[in-house]
Write a protein that holds these residues in place. Structure first.
Motif, PDB file in Angstrom:
ATOM      1  N   THR A   1       0.833  -1.195   0.000  1.00  0.00           N
ATOM      2  CA  THR A   1       0.000   0.000   0.000  1.00  0.00           C
ATOM      3  C   THR A   1       0.872   1.250   0.000  1.00  0.00           C
ATOM      4  O   THR A   1       2.064   1.196   0.275  1.00  0.00           O
TER       5      THR A   1
ATOM      6  N   ASP B   1       4.299   3.023   4.701  1.00  0.00           N
ATOM      7  CA  ASP B   1       3.569   2.919   5.959  1.00  0.00           C
ATOM      8  C   ASP B   1       4.559   2.780   7.112  1.00  0.00           C
ATOM      9  O   ASP B   1       5.391   1.879   7.114  1.00  0.00           O
TER      10      ASP B   1
ATOM     11  N   ASP C   1     -12.377   2.044   6.805  1.00  0.00           N
ATOM     12  CA  ASP C   1     -12.442   1.431   5.481  1.00  0.00           C
ATOM     13  C   ASP C   1     -13.366   2.200   4.541  1.00  0.00           C
ATOM     14  O   ASP C   1     -14.441   2.655   4.940  1.00  0.00           O
TER      15      ASP C   1
ATOM     16  N   LYS D   1      -8.774   4.253   4.438  1.00  0.00           N
ATOM     17  CA  LYS D   1      -8.144   3.118   3.761  1.00  0.00           C
ATOM     18  C   LYS D   1      -9.063   2.574   2.676  1.00  0.00           C
ATOM     19  O   LYS D   1     -10.239   2.343   2.919  1.00  0.00           O
ATOM     20  N   GLY D   2      -8.499   2.393   1.501  1.00  0.00           N
ATOM     21  CA  GLY D   2      -9.264   1.717   0.460  1.00  0.00           C
ATOM     22  C   GLY D   2      -9.469   2.553  -0.769  1.00  0.00           C
ATOM     23  O   GLY D   2      -8.554   3.171  -1.287  1.00  0.00           O
ATOM     24  N   HIS D   3     -10.717   2.600  -1.213  1.00  0.00           N
ATOM     25  CA  HIS D   3     -11.071   3.247  -2.476  1.00  0.00           C
ATOM     26  C   HIS D   3     -11.347   4.736  -2.282  1.00  0.00           C
ATOM     27  O   HIS D   3     -12.489   5.190  -2.375  1.00  0.00           O
TER      28      HIS D   3
ATOM     29  N   GLU E   1      -4.672   5.714   2.842  1.00  0.00           N
ATOM     30  CA  GLU E   1      -3.946   4.505   2.441  1.00  0.00           C
ATOM     31  C   GLU E   1      -4.632   3.917   1.214  1.00  0.00           C
ATOM     32  O   GLU E   1      -5.822   3.618   1.250  1.00  0.00           O
ATOM     33  N   ILE E   2      -3.874   3.787   0.124  1.00  0.00           N
ATOM     34  CA  ILE E   2      -4.414   3.218  -1.107  1.00  0.00           C
ATOM     35  C   ILE E   2      -3.525   2.071  -1.569  1.00  0.00           C
ATOM     36  O   ILE E   2      -2.375   1.947  -1.150  1.00  0.00           O
ATOM     37  N   SER E   3      -4.059   1.273  -2.481  1.00  0.00           N
ATOM     38  CA  SER E   3      -3.296   0.160  -3.042  1.00  0.00           C
ATOM     39  C   SER E   3      -2.267   0.676  -4.043  1.00  0.00           C
ATOM     40  O   SER E   3      -2.389   1.783  -4.580  1.00  0.00           O
ATOM     41  N   ASP E   4      -1.265  -0.145  -4.305  1.00  0.00           N
ATOM     42  CA  ASP E   4      -0.267   0.198  -5.321  1.00  0.00           C
ATOM     43  C   ASP E   4      -0.917   0.384  -6.685  1.00  0.00           C
ATOM     44  O   ASP E   4      -0.500   1.237  -7.467  1.00  0.00           O
ATOM     45  N   GLU E   5      -1.962  -0.407  -6.966  1.00  0.00           N
ATOM     46  CA  GLU E   5      -2.653  -0.313  -8.249  1.00  0.00           C
ATOM     47  C   GLU E   5      -3.330   1.055  -8.409  1.00  0.00           C
ATOM     48  O   GLU E   5      -3.248   1.678  -9.465  1.00  0.00           O
TER      49      GLU E   5
END
Length: 142
Positions: free
Chosen positions: A2, A13, A59, A87-89, A107-111
């Motif tokens: 993330t 993080d 979330d 965290k998330g979308h 916090e987001i995903s690498d994608e």
């Protein structure tokens, strides 16, 4: 992996303690340092569960689900002074709203970070100056 986003940009993080998931029916033990909250939790039901917590992560199951913003605001109004993370979308366009509602970071995903690079988030990092109400006030005084 993330990516953590703050007003200064992308970061790794730095929280290593882990999180304990908490729902509306649960009560937190006194020794919990960090909570994971779902988007459907009612902060008023948490009571003293947040008294000794250092960190809360909320979330966002979908970018169209804004309940996390409300939860963050309610936690701040209840007196939570610790670290607060979305965290998330969460999209870059929502960063200013996240900060205004009380979040310290996202916090987001690498994608998602690959689709919305750091410059898109940085563009919105001056969240205090570029909000709708301030733009209206500027027009009213000119």
């Amino acid at each position: 992996m993330t990516v953590i986003i703050t007003d200064t940009g992308f970061a790794a993080d730095d929280w290593t303690e882990g999180f304990v998931a908490l729902s509306n029916e649960d009560e937190a033990a006194n020794d919990i340092k960090a909570l994971d909250l779902a988007s459907d939790v009612f902060p008023e039901n948490l009571g003293n569960a947040i008294a000794n917590v250092e960190f809360i992560r909320i979330d966002f199951p979908s970018a169209a689900d804004g309940r996390g913003f409300t939860i963050a605001r309610q936690l701040r109004l209840m007196g939570f002074k610790g670290r607060l993370r979305a965290k998330g979308h969460v999209l870059a366009d929502q960063y200013a709203m996240a900060r205004r509602s009380g979040f310290d970071e996202v916090e987001i995903s690498d994608e998602l970070a690959a689709r919305q690079p750091e410059d898109q988030w940085q563009f919105r990092s001056d969240w205090q100056a570029h909000d709708y109400q301030n733009r209206l006030r500027a027009k009213a005084t000119s």
